[in-house]
Design an enzyme around this catalytic site. Structure first.
Site, PDB file in Angstrom:
ATOM      1  N   ARG A   1     -44.723 -25.764-119.186  1.00 26.09           N
ATOM      2  CA  ARG A   1     -43.377 -26.166-118.781  1.00 26.09           C
ATOM      3  C   ARG A   1     -43.398 -27.616-118.313  1.00 26.09           C
ATOM      4  O   ARG A   1     -44.423 -28.133-117.846  1.00 26.09           O
ATOM      5  CB  ARG A   1     -42.871 -25.271-117.651  1.00 26.09           C
ATOM      6  CG  ARG A   1     -42.832 -23.785-117.994  1.00 26.09           C
ATOM      7  CD  ARG A   1     -42.439 -22.958-116.785  1.00 26.09           C
ATOM      8  NE  ARG A   1     -42.347 -21.540-117.086  1.00 26.09           N
ATOM      9  CZ  ARG A   1     -43.347 -20.668-116.915  1.00 26.09           C
ATOM     10  NH1 ARG A   1     -44.520 -21.098-116.443  1.00 26.09           N
ATOM     11  NH2 ARG A   1     -43.188 -19.387-117.202  1.00 26.09           N
TER      12      ARG A   1
ATOM     13  N   LYS B   1     -44.885 -20.509-112.277  1.00 18.63           N
ATOM     14  CA  LYS B   1     -43.898 -19.921-111.368  1.00 18.63           C
ATOM     15  C   LYS B   1     -44.604 -19.062-110.337  1.00 18.63           C
ATOM     16  O   LYS B   1     -45.530 -18.317-110.650  1.00 18.63           O
ATOM     17  CB  LYS B   1     -42.895 -19.086-112.162  1.00 18.63           C
ATOM     18  CG  LYS B   1     -42.012 -19.918-113.087  1.00 18.63           C
ATOM     19  CD  LYS B   1     -40.996 -19.053-113.811  1.00 18.63           C
ATOM     20  CE  LYS B   1     -40.086 -19.896-114.686  1.00 18.63           C
ATOM     21  NZ  LYS B   1     -39.083 -19.085-115.409  1.00 18.63           N
TER      22      LYS B   1
ATOM     23  N   HIS C   1     -38.638 -28.041-123.150  1.00 16.19           N
ATOM     24  CA  HIS C   1     -38.692 -26.589-123.289  1.00 16.19           C
ATOM     25  C   HIS C   1     -38.694 -26.200-124.762  1.00 16.19           C
ATOM     26  O   HIS C   1     -39.282 -25.184-125.150  1.00 16.19           O
ATOM     27  CB  HIS C   1     -37.507 -25.941-122.562  1.00 16.19           C
ATOM     28  CG  HIS C   1     -37.839 -24.597-121.991  1.00 16.19           C
ATOM     29  ND1 HIS C   1     -38.794 -24.425-121.004  1.00 16.19           N
ATOM     30  CD2 HIS C   1     -37.353 -23.358-122.262  1.00 16.19           C
ATOM     31  CE1 HIS C   1     -38.878 -23.144-120.701  1.00 16.19           C
ATOM     32  NE2 HIS C   1     -38.023 -22.468-121.451  1.00 16.19           N
TER      33      HIS C   1
ATOM     34  N   ARG D   1     -42.134 -26.300-125.852  1.00 16.94           N
ATOM     35  CA  ARG D   1     -42.817 -25.077-125.402  1.00 16.94           C
ATOM     36  C   ARG D   1     -42.570 -23.942-126.399  1.00 16.94           C
ATOM     37  O   ARG D   1     -43.499 -23.233-126.795  1.00 16.94           O
ATOM     38  CB  ARG D   1     -42.310 -24.717-124.009  1.00 16.94           C
ATOM     39  CG  ARG D   1     -42.831 -23.404-123.429  1.00 16.94           C
ATOM     40  CD  ARG D   1     -42.354 -23.311-121.978  1.00 16.94           C
ATOM     41  NE  ARG D   1     -42.482 -21.977-121.409  1.00 16.94           N
ATOM     42  CZ  ARG D   1     -43.589 -21.487-120.864  1.00 16.94           C
ATOM     43  NH1 ARG D   1     -44.694 -22.209-120.860  1.00 16.94           N
ATOM     44  NH2 ARG D   1     -43.611 -20.287-120.332  1.00 16.94           N
TER      45      ARG D   1
ATOM     46  N   HIS E   1     -46.197 -16.048-119.057  1.00 16.03           N
ATOM     47  CA  HIS E   1     -45.091 -15.098-118.962  1.00 16.03           C
ATOM     48  C   HIS E   1     -45.520 -13.887-118.150  1.00 16.03           C
ATOM     49  O   HIS E   1     -46.586 -13.315-118.375  1.00 16.03           O
ATOM     50  CB  HIS E   1     -44.659 -14.627-120.355  1.00 16.03           C
ATOM     51  CG  HIS E   1     -43.907 -15.658-121.123  1.00 16.03           C
ATOM     52  ND1 HIS E   1     -43.809 -15.647-122.503  1.00 16.03           N
ATOM     53  CD2 HIS E   1     -43.201 -16.743-120.714  1.00 16.03           C
ATOM     54  CE1 HIS E   1     -43.081 -16.677-122.907  1.00 16.03           C
ATOM     55  NE2 HIS E   1     -42.702 -17.350-121.835  1.00 16.03           N
TER      56      HIS E   1
ATOM     57  N   TYR F   1     -40.393 -14.599-129.340  1.00 21.18           N
ATOM     58  CA  TYR F   1     -40.835 -15.554-130.354  1.00 21.18           C
ATOM     59  C   TYR F   1     -41.096 -14.877-131.694  1.00 21.18           C
ATOM     60  O   TYR F   1     -41.101 -15.538-132.725  1.00 21.18           O
ATOM     61  CB  TYR F   1     -42.098 -16.278-129.870  1.00 21.18           C
ATOM     62  CG  TYR F   1     -41.844 -17.103-128.655  1.00 21.18           C
ATOM     63  CD1 TYR F   1     -41.131 -18.298-128.739  1.00 21.18           C
ATOM     64  CD2 TYR F   1     -42.270 -16.692-127.397  1.00 21.18           C
ATOM     65  CE1 TYR F   1     -40.875 -19.057-127.614  1.00 21.18           C
ATOM     66  CE2 TYR F   1     -42.017 -17.442-126.269  1.00 21.18           C
ATOM     67  CZ  TYR F   1     -41.319 -18.619-126.382  1.00 21.18           C
ATOM     68  OH  TYR F   1     -41.059 -19.364-125.264  1.00 21.18           O
TER      69      TYR F   1
END
Length: 317
Positions: free
Chosen positions: A168, A192, A263, A266, A289, A298
């Site tokens: 990110r 995150k 993004h 990414r 993730h 994806y």
């Protein structure tokens, strides 16, 4: 958030007095007991006024007769009038909160809203670059870096790393020098929730980072640089906006490429990994993730590309 329907107080002539009084009680509950913001209260009341109006049209004049059929009929009517999935999902939530309150206060014998589902939101991905477009993106930056300016060298390194790792933009700008392990060719990333993961990168990104550290970063160093890997023109840690601007500018140099930001790079990295044979679990770990379901999005992109290739190539497609 869509504009709420008019409240019962504003359209009292359209609703029975019992429904108007009920809305008044519900408003007091939202304000006094739940302490919701005024705009949230207005939205809830507008949604429920619309629900009660629909119930009246169905012949339901007593809130005790409100059932799951009426709730589903209301949402179905919203769908036929062209309301978005997001709007319908929000109003389904409003209905569930309302029926839970009715049941809790003894106005309903059961809670029909507990069985009311919401339409799933469309999960869409932004456009991704083809492999040749990604190569052209970095080549464009490399051509501009031939003037030897430290900013040009930095830009190539950032683009190479974004595409190589799929990290990110916030993770990129948060990197310190010590987060790069050039021997193992991995970068330590804090994602995150400050969750740490190690992400590998390839030889081109390694060369670009090495050139930046030896020939670019020392020329931008300033008193406040600290350990930041990537620096802005004033020597401070580069910010996300500068990286986004860079990606958009360089994308504009690639004929026919979609206008994507960091993004989008990414997403591009993830798509190319899957198309190259990487398994979902590995891509999930690389991207950081929490859920495999996020990574599975994806596969829709790669399946679409496979379908298009089939239709173009197979004689009986």
């Amino acid at each position: 958030m869509s504009k709420p329907e008019a409240s019962a107080q504003d359209r009292g002539e359209d609703l029975p007095e019992s429904f108007v009084r009920l809305l008044g009680d519900y408003e007091r509950h939202l304000v006094s007991e739940r302490d919701l913001a005024p705009h949230t209260v207005r939205a809830y009341l507008g949604d429920i006024a619309g629900l009660l109006d629909h119930c009246q049209r169905l012949g339901v004049s007593d809130v005790a007769d409100l059932d799951l059929r009426a709730l589903r009929s209301w949402l179905a009517r919203l769908q036929t009038t062209g309301r978005s999935r997001t709007t319908i999902a929000r109003r389904a939530t409003a209905a569930r909160v309302f029926t839970a309150w009715l049941h809790r206060t003894g106005r309903l014998p059961t809670d029909p809203g507990a069985a009311l589902g919401s339409p799933k939101k469309h999960k869409t991905l932004p456009p991704v670059l083809r492999a040749d477009e990604a190569e052209a993106l970095i080549r464009s930056a490399a051509d501009l870096a031939d003037d030897g300016t430290p900013v040009g060298v930095r830009d190539v390194a950032m683009l190479e790393l974004l595409y190589a790792t799929g990290i990110r933009v916030g993770e990129l700008v948060g990197l310190d020098i010590d987060d790069v392990d050039d021997e193992r060719r991995v970068v330590r990333v804090f994602g995150k929730g400050r969750k740490e993961r190690s992400v590998p990168y390839g030889t081109p990104a390694g060369r670009a980072i090495d050139r930046w550290l030896t020939a670019g970063r020392p020329r931008l160093l300033a008193a406040g640089s600290g350990p930041a890997l990537f620096l802005g023109v004033r020597g401070r840690r580069i910010d996300q906006r500068a990286v986004r601007d860079l990606v958009h500018r360089r994308i504009a140099d690639v004929p026919g490429a979609p206008d994507i930001g960091p993004h989008g790079l990414r997403h591009t990295a993830a798509t190319h990994l899957l198309e190259g044979g990487a398994d979902l679990r590995s891509v999930q770990e690389l991207l950081g993730h929490a859920s495999l379901a996020t990574t599975q999005l994806y596969t829709h992109v790669t399946t679409d590309r496979l379908r298009k290739a089939y239709q173009q190539a197979h004689p009986r497609a």
